[in-house]
Scaffold this motif. Structure first.
Motif, short mmCIF file in Angstrom:
data_model
loop_
_atom_site.label_atom_id
_atom_site.label_comp_id
_atom_site.label_asym_id
_atom_site.label_seq_id
_atom_site.Cartn_x
_atom_site.Cartn_y
_atom_site.Cartn_z
N HIS A 23 0.84 -1.12 0.07
CA HIS A 23 -0.02 0.11 -0.08
C HIS A 23 0.81 1.29 -0.15
CE1 HIS A 23 -3.06 3.11 1.45
NE2 HIS A 23 -3.88 2.18 0.99
N MET A 52 -6.39 2.89 -13.76
CA MET A 52 -7.13 2.31 -12.93
C MET A 52 -8.05 1.20 -13.72
SD MET A 52 -6.34 2.08 -9.71
CE MET A 52 -7.63 1.26 -8.93
N TYR A 114 -9.78 -8.28 -1.76
CA TYR A 114 -9.51 -7.40 -0.62
C TYR A 114 -8.98 -5.90 -1.04
CZ TYR A 114 -6.49 -5.86 3.12
OH TYR A 114 -5.76 -5.06 4.11
N VAL A 115 -8.06 -6.17 -2.00
CA VAL A 115 -7.31 -4.91 -2.65
C VAL A 115 -8.28 -4.07 -3.23
CG1 VAL A 115 -5.30 -4.18 -3.93
CG2 VAL A 115 -5.00 -6.44 -2.58
N GLY A 118 -10.66 -2.42 -0.66
CA GLY A 118 -10.11 -1.47 0.26
C GLY A 118 -9.68 -0.31 -0.31
N SER A 119 -9.47 -0.51 -1.73
CA SER A 119 -9.29 0.90 -2.54
C SER A 119 -10.60 1.97 -2.46
CB SER A 119 -8.85 0.60 -3.98
OG SER A 119 -9.89 0.40 -4.67
N LEU A 121 -11.81 2.86 0.22
CA LEU A 121 -11.53 3.78 1.49
C LEU A 121 -10.68 4.98 0.92
CD1 LEU A 121 -10.77 0.84 3.86
CD2 LEU A 121 -12.99 2.00 3.51
N GLY A 122 -9.66 4.58 0.05
CA GLY A 122 -8.74 5.74 -0.41
C GLY A 122 -9.64 6.77 -1.12
N VAL A 125 -10.85 9.56 0.46
CA VAL A 125 -10.01 10.64 0.76
C VAL A 125 -9.95 11.43 -0.42
CG1 VAL A 125 -7.86 11.07 1.57
CG2 VAL A 125 -8.69 9.05 2.38
N ILE A 126 -9.59 10.72 -1.46
CA ILE A 126 -9.29 11.46 -3.00
C ILE A 126 -10.55 12.22 -3.34
CG2 ILE A 126 -8.98 10.91 -5.26
CD1 ILE A 126 -7.45 8.20 -4.45
N TRP A 152 -17.66 -1.99 3.14
CA TRP A 152 -16.32 -2.38 3.42
C TRP A 152 -16.60 -3.49 4.81
CZ3 TRP A 152 -11.46 -3.68 2.18
CH2 TRP A 152 -10.75 -3.99 3.17
C1 HEM Z 1 -5.36 2.27 -6.00
C2 HEM Z 1 -4.63 2.12 -5.01
C3 HEM Z 1 -5.17 1.95 -3.62
C4 HEM Z 1 -5.27 0.52 -3.22
C5 HEM Z 1 -5.39 -0.49 -4.21
C6 HEM Z 1 -5.62 0.57 -1.68
C7 HEM Z 1 -6.11 -0.45 -1.16
C8 HEM Z 1 -6.39 -0.48 0.23
C9 HEM Z 1 -6.74 -1.56 1.22
C10 HEM Z 1 -6.65 -2.89 0.56
C11 HEM Z 1 -7.06 -0.88 2.22
C12 HEM Z 1 -7.68 -1.74 3.43
C13 HEM Z 1 -6.54 -1.85 4.62
C14 HEM Z 1 -7.23 -2.67 5.95
O1 HEM Z 1 -7.32 -3.81 5.77
O2 HEM Z 1 -7.89 -1.73 6.75
C15 HEM Z 1 -7.14 0.37 2.13
C16 HEM Z 1 -7.39 1.33 3.25
C17 HEM Z 1 -7.21 2.62 3.38
N1 HEM Z 1 -6.54 3.57 2.26
FE1 HEM Z 1 -5.81 2.58 0.48
N2 HEM Z 1 -5.58 1.98 -1.64
C18 HEM Z 1 -5.21 2.73 -2.58
C19 HEM Z 1 -4.89 4.08 -2.62
C20 HEM Z 1 -5.17 4.84 -1.40
C21 HEM Z 1 -4.76 6.23 -1.35
C22 HEM Z 1 -4.48 7.04 -2.44
C23 HEM Z 1 -4.95 6.62 -0.41
C24 HEM Z 1 -4.85 8.10 0.45
C25 HEM Z 1 -5.44 8.94 -0.32
C26 HEM Z 1 -5.40 5.62 0.48
C27 HEM Z 1 -5.99 5.64 1.73
C28 HEM Z 1 -6.41 4.66 2.74
C29 HEM Z 1 -7.06 5.03 4.01
C30 HEM Z 1 -7.46 6.11 4.62
C31 HEM Z 1 -7.38 3.60 3.93
C32 HEM Z 1 -8.15 3.09 5.47
C33 HEM Z 1 -7.16 2.98 6.76
C34 HEM Z 1 -7.98 2.49 7.82
O3 HEM Z 1 -9.03 2.77 7.87
O4 HEM Z 1 -7.32 2.07 8.71
N3 HEM Z 1 -5.42 4.57 -0.26
N4 HEM Z 1 -6.58 0.71 1.13
#
Ligand code: HEM
Length: 189
Positions: A23, A52, A114-115, A118-119, A121-122, A125-126, A152
């Motif tokens: 990540h 994407m 999962y991946v 999970g995206s 969530l990000g 933010v975006i 989620w």
């Molecule tokens: C395409 C790209 C991305 C993928 C595939 C991805 C994937 C994930 C996954 C699988 C999770 C779950 C993690 C867990 O098990 O809690 C997650 C959580 C998160 N991601 Fe990403 N992400 C991506 C890009 C981003 C970006 C660019 C940001 C920031 C702007 C971001 C911010 C977050 C946040 C804030 C969480 C939540 C964390 C939490 O609640 O503990 N992600 N992401």
């Protein structure tokens, strides 16, 4: 004696811990760097969405080979079409990632799911950053909107229930591979 609650947190905990470096690696993407620096442009956003799509579309095509029980809300989880709406473009115009990880078994699919789930969530933010940067909000990032948290949570519950000691390694390995393939596609291809 069964210990459902620790079994539930086990797979999610492993996924979170073991895929965290991937990540982080994704954040070296130009789009994410601009996002963090507050210098997002429409052009970078459009390029990121197109990339994407190139990953999400073949992943979703693989997902369609499976019929998960209704509790997985499978039909609601397809999002590639949102990118086509955002870009106002024809699917044929966008290059597809030629190298997805193997998604031939259910545990492999669940790791990838999962991946991709999970995206979302990000994406939330975006979506907020885009508003700040006065860039039009994109349907893809808004995704499930106010249902993002519940979708989620519900996915995590299904995944926990589907995980078992004999398939956990395969799920985690597939999630790690999915992150790596996505990172290669977004950052290097
Ligand atoms: C395409 C790209 C991305 C993928 C595939 C991805 C994937 C994930 C996954 C699988 C999770 C779950 C993690 C867990 O098990 O809690 C997650 C959580 C998160 N991601 Fe990403 N992400 C991506 C890009 C981003 C970006 C660019 C940001 C920031 C702007 C971001 C911010 C977050 C946040 C804030 C969480 C939540 C964390 C939490 O609640 O503990 N992600 N992401």
């Amino acid at each position: 004696m069964s210990l459902p609650s620790s079994a539930v947190s086990g797979i999610l905990q492993r996924l979170r811990t073991e895929t965290r470096p991937y990540h982080d690696a994704l954040e070296l993407n130009q789009f994410n760097q601009n996002l963090e620096a507050g210098t997002l442009s429409e052009a970078t956003t459009t390029h990121f969405l197109a990339k994407m799509y190139g990953f999400l579309k073949p992943y979703e095509d693989r997902l369609r080979h499976y019929t998960l029980p209704p509790s997985w809300q499978q039909e609601q989880r397809y999002r590639a079409h949102l990118i086509l709406e955002d870009l106002g473009t024809d699917a044929a115009a966008l290059p597809l990632c030629p190298a997805l990880p193997p998604l031939d078994t259910l545990p492999q699919l669940l790791g990838a799911m999962y991946v991709m789930e999970g995206s979302t969530l990000g994406g939330q933010v975006i979506a907020r950053q885009l508003v700040k940067a006065n860039i039009p909000t994109r349907a893809y990032f808004t995704g499930y909107a106010e249902r993002t948290g519940p979708m989620w949570k519900s996915f995590c519950q299904q995944l926990s229930a589907a995980a078992a000691p004999e398939n956990e390694d395969e799920i985690v390995q597939s999630a790690s591979r999915t992150f790596q393939h996505l990172e290669t596609w977004l950052n290097k291809a």
